[in-house]
Design an enzyme around this catalytic site. Sequence first.
Site, PDB file in Angstrom:
ATOM      1  N   HIS A 256      -7.930  -5.439  30.075  1.00  0.00           N
ATOM      2  CA  HIS A 256      -7.930  -6.827  29.591  1.00  0.00           C
ATOM      3  C   HIS A 256      -7.535  -6.952  28.119  1.00  0.00           C
ATOM      4  O   HIS A 256      -6.846  -7.897  27.751  1.00  0.00           O
ATOM      5  CB  HIS A 256      -9.331  -7.440  29.747  1.00  0.00           C
ATOM      6  CG  HIS A 256      -9.684  -7.749  31.174  1.00  0.00           C
ATOM      7  ND1 HIS A 256     -10.783  -8.489  31.518  1.00  0.00           N
ATOM      8  CD2 HIS A 256      -9.071  -7.409  32.341  1.00  0.00           C
ATOM      9  CE1 HIS A 256     -10.846  -8.597  32.848  1.00  0.00           C
ATOM     10  NE2 HIS A 256      -9.822  -7.939  33.362  1.00  0.00           N
TER      11      HIS A 256
ATOM     12  N   ASP B  43     -16.106  10.654  11.596  1.00  0.00           N
ATOM     13  CA  ASP B  43     -16.845  10.986  10.380  1.00  0.00           C
ATOM     14  C   ASP B  43     -17.755  12.166  10.726  1.00  0.00           C
ATOM     15  O   ASP B  43     -17.639  12.765  11.804  1.00  0.00           O
ATOM     16  CB  ASP B  43     -17.588   9.757   9.816  1.00  0.00           C
ATOM     17  CG  ASP B  43     -18.774   9.314  10.673  1.00  0.00           C
ATOM     18  OD1 ASP B  43     -19.005   9.904  11.753  1.00  0.00           O
ATOM     19  OD2 ASP B  43     -19.483   8.370  10.269  1.00  0.00           O
ATOM     20  N   HIS B  44     -18.675  12.491   9.818  1.00  0.00           N
ATOM     21  CA  HIS B  44     -19.567  13.638  10.036  1.00  0.00           C
ATOM     22  C   HIS B  44     -20.422  13.456  11.294  1.00  0.00           C
ATOM     23  O   HIS B  44     -20.696  14.415  12.006  1.00  0.00           O
ATOM     24  CB  HIS B  44     -20.462  13.848   8.810  1.00  0.00           C
ATOM     25  CG  HIS B  44     -21.195  12.606   8.394  1.00  0.00           C
ATOM     26  ND1 HIS B  44     -20.545  11.547   7.766  1.00  0.00           N
ATOM     27  CD2 HIS B  44     -22.473  12.219   8.531  1.00  0.00           C
ATOM     28  CE1 HIS B  44     -21.415  10.582   7.523  1.00  0.00           C
ATOM     29  NE2 HIS B  44     -22.590  10.956   7.996  1.00  0.00           N
TER      30      HIS B  44
ATOM     31  N   ARG C 266     -23.931   9.085  18.373  1.00  0.00           N
ATOM     32  CA  ARG C 266     -25.396   9.059  18.325  1.00  0.00           C
ATOM     33  C   ARG C 266     -25.982   8.207  19.445  1.00  0.00           C
ATOM     34  O   ARG C 266     -27.200   8.154  19.619  1.00  0.00           O
ATOM     35  CB  ARG C 266     -25.875   8.534  16.967  1.00  0.00           C
ATOM     36  CG  ARG C 266     -25.559   9.518  15.857  1.00  0.00           C
ATOM     37  CD  ARG C 266     -26.054   9.064  14.492  1.00  0.00           C
ATOM     38  NE  ARG C 266     -25.629  10.030  13.488  1.00  0.00           N
ATOM     39  CZ  ARG C 266     -25.409   9.747  12.217  1.00  0.00           C
ATOM     40  NH1 ARG C 266     -25.569   8.526  11.777  1.00  0.00           N
ATOM     41  NH2 ARG C 266     -25.024  10.687  11.380  1.00  0.00           N
TER      42      ARG C 266
ATOM     43  N   CYS D 264     -17.791   7.770  15.356  1.00  0.00           N
ATOM     44  CA  CYS D 264     -18.780   7.815  14.270  1.00  0.00           C
ATOM     45  C   CYS D 264     -20.149   7.818  14.946  1.00  0.00           C
ATOM     46  O   CYS D 264     -20.262   8.190  16.115  1.00  0.00           O
ATOM     47  CB  CYS D 264     -18.588   6.672  13.279  1.00  0.00           C
ATOM     48  SG  CYS D 264     -18.827   5.007  13.935  1.00  0.00           S
ATOM     49  N   GLY D 265     -21.190   7.408  14.231  1.00  0.00           N
ATOM     50  CA  GLY D 265     -22.521   7.442  14.836  1.00  0.00           C
ATOM     51  C   GLY D 265     -22.643   6.471  15.997  1.00  0.00           C
ATOM     52  O   GLY D 265     -23.128   6.808  17.070  1.00  0.00           O
ATOM     53  N   THR D 266     -22.188   5.251  15.759  1.00  0.00           N
ATOM     54  CA  THR D 266     -22.311   4.207  16.789  1.00  0.00           C
ATOM     55  C   THR D 266     -20.967   3.730  17.342  1.00  0.00           C
ATOM     56  O   THR D 266     -20.944   3.040  18.366  1.00  0.00           O
ATOM     57  CB  THR D 266     -22.982   2.961  16.169  1.00  0.00           C
ATOM     58  OG1 THR D 266     -22.173   2.541  15.056  1.00  0.00           O
ATOM     59  CG2 THR D 266     -24.394   3.263  15.684  1.00  0.00           C
ATOM     60  N   GLY D 267     -19.887   4.016  16.648  1.00  0.00           N
ATOM     61  CA  GLY D 267     -18.572   3.463  16.992  1.00  0.00           C
ATOM     62  C   GLY D 267     -18.333   2.126  16.297  1.00  0.00           C
ATOM     63  O   GLY D 267     -17.195   1.664  16.198  1.00  0.00           O
TER      64      GLY D 267
ATOM     65  N   ARG E 183      -2.499 -13.212  32.458  1.00  0.00           N
ATOM     66  CA  ARG E 183      -3.242 -14.079  31.535  1.00  0.00           C
ATOM     67  C   ARG E 183      -3.772 -13.303  30.333  1.00  0.00           C
ATOM     68  O   ARG E 183      -3.993 -13.864  29.264  1.00  0.00           O
ATOM     69  CB  ARG E 183      -4.383 -14.793  32.270  1.00  0.00           C
ATOM     70  CG  ARG E 183      -5.489 -13.889  32.776  1.00  0.00           C
ATOM     71  CD  ARG E 183      -6.488 -14.655  33.629  1.00  0.00           C
ATOM     72  NE  ARG E 183      -7.635 -13.852  34.007  1.00  0.00           N
ATOM     73  CZ  ARG E 183      -7.636 -12.974  35.013  1.00  0.00           C
ATOM     74  NH1 ARG E 183      -6.546 -12.782  35.734  1.00  0.00           N
ATOM     75  NH2 ARG E 183      -8.731 -12.285  35.299  1.00  0.00           N
ATOM     76  N   HIS E 184      -3.945 -11.998  30.512  1.00  0.00           N
ATOM     77  CA  HIS E 184      -4.464 -11.190  29.405  1.00  0.00           C
ATOM     78  C   HIS E 184      -3.413 -10.994  28.308  1.00  0.00           C
ATOM     79  O   HIS E 184      -3.761 -10.853  27.141  1.00  0.00           O
ATOM     80  CB  HIS E 184      -4.994  -9.851  29.932  1.00  0.00           C
ATOM     81  CG  HIS E 184      -6.111 -10.040  30.904  1.00  0.00           C
ATOM     82  ND1 HIS E 184      -7.329 -10.547  30.531  1.00  0.00           N
ATOM     83  CD2 HIS E 184      -6.165  -9.855  32.246  1.00  0.00           C
ATOM     84  CE1 HIS E 184      -8.106 -10.654  31.589  1.00  0.00           C
ATOM     85  NE2 HIS E 184      -7.423 -10.246  32.650  1.00  0.00           N
TER      86      HIS E 184
ATOM     87  N   ARG F  82      -3.645 -13.864  26.014  1.00  0.00           N
ATOM     88  CA  ARG F  82      -4.803 -13.760  25.107  1.00  0.00           C
ATOM     89  C   ARG F  82      -4.550 -12.752  23.988  1.00  0.00           C
ATOM     90  O   ARG F  82      -4.931 -12.979  22.835  1.00  0.00           O
ATOM     91  CB  ARG F  82      -6.050 -13.383  25.929  1.00  0.00           C
ATOM     92  CG  ARG F  82      -6.447 -14.536  26.842  1.00  0.00           C
ATOM     93  CD  ARG F  82      -7.364 -14.135  27.960  1.00  0.00           C
ATOM     94  NE  ARG F  82      -7.551 -15.262  28.877  1.00  0.00           N
ATOM     95  CZ  ARG F  82      -8.081 -15.164  30.088  1.00  0.00           C
ATOM     96  NH1 ARG F  82      -8.469 -13.990  30.546  1.00  0.00           N
ATOM     97  NH2 ARG F  82      -8.219 -16.223  30.846  1.00  0.00           N
TER      98      ARG F  82
ATOM     99  N   GLY G 102     -18.922   1.012  12.996  1.00  0.00           N
ATOM    100  CA  GLY G 102     -18.269   1.023  11.678  1.00  0.00           C
ATOM    101  C   GLY G 102     -16.783   1.322  11.810  1.00  0.00           C
ATOM    102  O   GLY G 102     -15.941   0.674  11.172  1.00  0.00           O
TER     103      GLY G 102
HETATM  104  C1  RB5 Z   1     -22.938   7.328   9.064  1.00  0.00           C
HETATM  105  O1  RB5 Z   1     -24.219   7.720   8.760  1.00  0.00           O
HETATM  106  C2  RB5 Z   1     -22.964   6.192  10.061  1.00  0.00           C
HETATM  107  O2  RB5 Z   1     -23.248   5.010   9.402  1.00  0.00           O
HETATM  108  C3  RB5 Z   1     -21.642   6.118  10.788  1.00  0.00           C
HETATM  109  O3  RB5 Z   1     -21.434   7.284  11.510  1.00  0.00           O
HETATM  110  C4  RB5 Z   1     -21.472   5.010  11.786  1.00  0.00           C
HETATM  111  O4  RB5 Z   1     -22.463   5.003  12.744  1.00  0.00           O
HETATM  112  C5  RB5 Z   1     -21.203   3.678  11.255  1.00  0.00           C
HETATM  113  O5  RB5 Z   1     -20.994   2.701  11.998  1.00  0.00           O
END
Ligand code: RB5
Length: 149
Positions: free
Chosen positions: A98, A8-9, A109, A65-68, A132-133, A136, A70
């Site tokens: 695994h 994303d952006h 971010r 994305c920002g955190t991975g 074993r993996h 699973r 979403g």
């Molecule tokens: C977008 O602002 C932000 O929510 C997205 O990049 C991401 O971090 C979502 O998990």
Amino acid sequence: MKLIVGSDHGGFKVKESLLETLRADGHTVIDVGTFDEESTDYPDYAALVGRAVAEGKAERGLLICGTGIGMCIAVNKIKGVRGAVVWSKKTAVLAAEHNRANVLCLGARVLSKAEITTFSRLWLKTRFSSGRHLRRVKKIAALERGGEQ
Ligand code: RB5
């Protein structure tokens, strides 16, 4: 390897640099966007990458994305996808070894560009350890089918 990459952006700038690195490493990489920093919705890119991996159009996918988080939530809604958020060398290796993760989800971010490069390369070169993996991972597939484990 044939790879597919999306962001994303929030992940756009890192995606551009990761594309260069992966191509320089010899991978064939499809870029599904986004193509600038205008605000976008991460599930749209997770869908493009996840479907391509599930359909065998690419061997593995990378999403930023920002955190991975979403991206990971969204991509794991697609049958056949095992998306993993990683945040360290150890989690990058174990996601492949695994969990047989076929989509890597990264946070621009919360990780540096160098970390994202390192974790991606580690994940790409690590083999699934099976044993074993495999049992699973098969149980995860059974959950997808809604059946008994
Ligand atoms: C977008 O602002 C932000 O929510 C997205 O990049 C991401 O971090 C979502 O998990």
